[in-house]
Design a protein around this motif. Structure first.
Motif, PDB file in Angstrom:
ATOM      1  N   HIS A  12       1.036  -1.221  -0.017  1.00 15.23           N
ATOM      2  CA  HIS A  12       0.015  -0.030   0.039  1.00 15.23           C
ATOM      3  C   HIS A  12       0.828   1.132   0.085  1.00 15.23           C
ATOM      4  O   HIS A  12       2.008   1.289   0.657  1.00 15.23           O
ATOM      5  CB  HIS A  12      -0.913  -0.093   1.486  1.00 15.23           C
ATOM      6  N   VAL A  13       0.421   2.341  -0.702  1.00 14.66           N
ATOM      7  CA  VAL A  13       1.252   3.480  -0.790  1.00 14.66           C
ATOM      8  C   VAL A  13       0.485   4.520   0.089  1.00 14.66           C
ATOM      9  O   VAL A  13      -0.386   4.861  -0.372  1.00 14.66           O
ATOM     10  CB  VAL A  13       1.597   3.988  -2.290  1.00 14.66           C
ATOM     11  N   ARG A  14       1.158   4.996   0.952  1.00 18.70           N
ATOM     12  CA  ARG A  14       0.455   5.847   1.703  1.00 18.70           C
ATOM     13  C   ARG A  14       0.450   7.427   1.193  1.00 18.70           C
ATOM     14  O   ARG A  14      -0.152   8.330   1.290  1.00 18.70           O
ATOM     15  CB  ARG A  14       1.424   6.128   3.190  1.00 18.70           C
ATOM     16  N   ASP A  15       1.635   7.868   0.603  1.00 15.01           N
ATOM     17  CA  ASP A  15       1.802   9.112  -0.147  1.00 15.01           C
ATOM     18  C   ASP A  15       2.374   8.914  -1.594  1.00 15.01           C
ATOM     19  O   ASP A  15       3.401   9.063  -2.009  1.00 15.01           O
ATOM     20  CB  ASP A  15       2.984   9.888   0.661  1.00 15.01           C
ATOM     21  N   PRO A  16       1.454   8.747  -2.466  1.00 22.39           N
ATOM     22  CA  PRO A  16       1.592   8.303  -4.031  1.00 22.39           C
ATOM     23  C   PRO A  16       2.506   9.383  -4.568  1.00 22.39           C
ATOM     24  O   PRO A  16       3.508   8.998  -5.275  1.00 22.39           O
ATOM     25  CB  PRO A  16       0.302   8.241  -4.623  1.00 22.39           C
ATOM     26  N   ALA A  17       2.330  10.686  -4.130  1.00 21.57           N
ATOM     27  CA  ALA A  17       3.242  11.867  -4.865  1.00 21.57           C
ATOM     28  C   ALA A  17       4.535  11.528  -4.514  1.00 21.57           C
ATOM     29  O   ALA A  17       5.421  11.949  -5.490  1.00 21.57           O
ATOM     30  CB  ALA A  17       2.439  13.359  -4.373  1.00 21.57           C
ATOM     31  N   ASP A  33      10.563   8.715 -10.156  1.00 17.03           N
ATOM     32  CA  ASP A  33      10.832   9.362 -11.421  1.00 17.03           C
ATOM     33  C   ASP A  33      12.314   9.665 -11.183  1.00 17.03           C
ATOM     34  O   ASP A  33      13.043  10.088 -12.482  1.00 17.03           O
ATOM     35  CB  ASP A  33      10.137  10.927 -11.503  1.00 17.03           C
ATOM     36  N   ARG A  34      13.156   9.881 -10.039  1.00 15.28           N
ATOM     37  CA  ARG A  34      14.542  10.041  -9.998  1.00 15.28           C
ATOM     38  C   ARG A  34      15.103   8.630 -10.686  1.00 15.28           C
ATOM     39  O   ARG A  34      16.376   8.774 -11.059  1.00 15.28           O
ATOM     40  CB  ARG A  34      14.678  10.376  -8.629  1.00 15.28           C
ATOM     41  N   HIS A  42      -4.925   0.915 -13.922  1.00 16.59           N
ATOM     42  CA  HIS A  42      -4.084   2.025 -14.324  1.00 16.59           C
ATOM     43  C   HIS A  42      -2.587   2.203 -13.661  1.00 16.59           C
ATOM     44  O   HIS A  42      -2.468   1.963 -12.468  1.00 16.59           O
ATOM     45  CB  HIS A  42      -4.711   3.413 -13.766  1.00 16.59           C
ATOM     46  N   CYS A  43      -1.533   2.054 -14.356  1.00 17.68           N
ATOM     47  CA  CYS A  43      -0.162   1.656 -14.190  1.00 17.68           C
ATOM     48  C   CYS A  43       0.752   2.821 -14.691  1.00 17.68           C
ATOM     49  O   CYS A  43       0.620   3.250 -15.594  1.00 17.68           O
ATOM     50  CB  CYS A  43       0.074   0.311 -14.376  1.00 17.68           C
ATOM     51  N   ARG A  44       1.622   2.833 -13.751  1.00 18.60           N
ATOM     52  CA  ARG A  44       2.698   3.920 -14.163  1.00 18.60           C
ATOM     53  C   ARG A  44       4.039   2.981 -13.913  1.00 18.60           C
ATOM     54  O   ARG A  44       4.264   2.817 -12.868  1.00 18.60           O
ATOM     55  CB  ARG A  44       2.884   5.107 -13.550  1.00 18.60           C
ATOM     56  N   ASN A  45       4.769   2.329 -15.114  1.00 17.88           N
ATOM     57  CA  ASN A  45       5.900   1.587 -15.052  1.00 17.88           C
ATOM     58  C   ASN A  45       7.130   2.247 -14.915  1.00 17.88           C
ATOM     59  O   ASN A  45       7.222   3.280 -15.871  1.00 17.88           O
ATOM     60  CB  ASN A  45       5.689   0.588 -16.097  1.00 17.88           C
TER      61      ASN A  45
END
Length: 192
Positions: A16-21, A28-29, A117-120
């Protein structure tokens, strides 16, 4: 990641992701992200023998910036209960409707279908090819992250999962965030 051959195990952890941003910024890094929509259909026997044996048979259509592709995946039963890691066999499919007809002809039925919906993100960490996926399933609350690498044989699984845990820790994902709940189970629970 596309798998094939003998004894290939998808060493994967899901959380589970608590803070997706924040997690997205950290990913992204590491690599350029790629947004895709997965349309997943899981097949089983009329008596649900695959699910009862902790196995999965999935036809996935992926829609992304580079077009549309389809994959047929078979996952064997878990070889590691704590992570849910399974041997996986996957191949590209040229005509998903033909595969659907073959599976139906063999007696398989559609057990459940849903959209992800995915971001790979693909990158190297600890000398391993890794795939991180931020996942949202519209029918389920929250965002998840899946992080996987592949190993050949069970003897390498423990070390690979240690590397996966280390990458997750760097993303701010702790042991308490991990889950082995399947999307199929969560979607069924929401629909009932």
């Amino acid at each position: 990641m596309t798998t094939g051959g003998r004894d290939v195990i998808e060493a994967e952890l899901k959380a589970h992701v608590r803070d997706p941003a924040v997690v997205r910024e950290r990913l992204d890094r590491l690599a350029a992200g790629r947004d895709e929509v997965y349309r997943d259909t899981y097949f089983d026997t009329p008596g649900a023998h695959l699910e009862a044996g902790d196995r999965e048979l999935r036809l996935r259509t992926v829609v992304g910036p580079d077009g549309t592709r389809s994959l047929l995946t078979y996952k064997e039963a878990r070889v590691d209960e704590a992570s849910g890691s399974k041997p996986e066999y996957e191949t590209d499919v040229g005509d998903p409707e033909a595969v659907r007809a073959v599976l139906n002809g063999l007696g398989c039925i559609e057990a459940i279908a849903f959209v992800k919906h995915c971001r790979n993100y693909e990158f190297i960490a600890y000398r391993r090819q890794m795939l991180a996926t931020l996942v949202r399933v519209p029918e389920i609350d929250g965002t998840y992250v899946e992080l996987e690498t592949q190993v050949v044989g069970r003897e390498e699984l423990r070390d690979a999962l240690g590397d996966v845990r280390a990458v997750l820790a760097g993303l701010g994902i702790g042991e308490g965030d991990l889950t082995t709940e399947l999307y199929t189970d969560a979607v069924r629970a929401r629909r009932s």
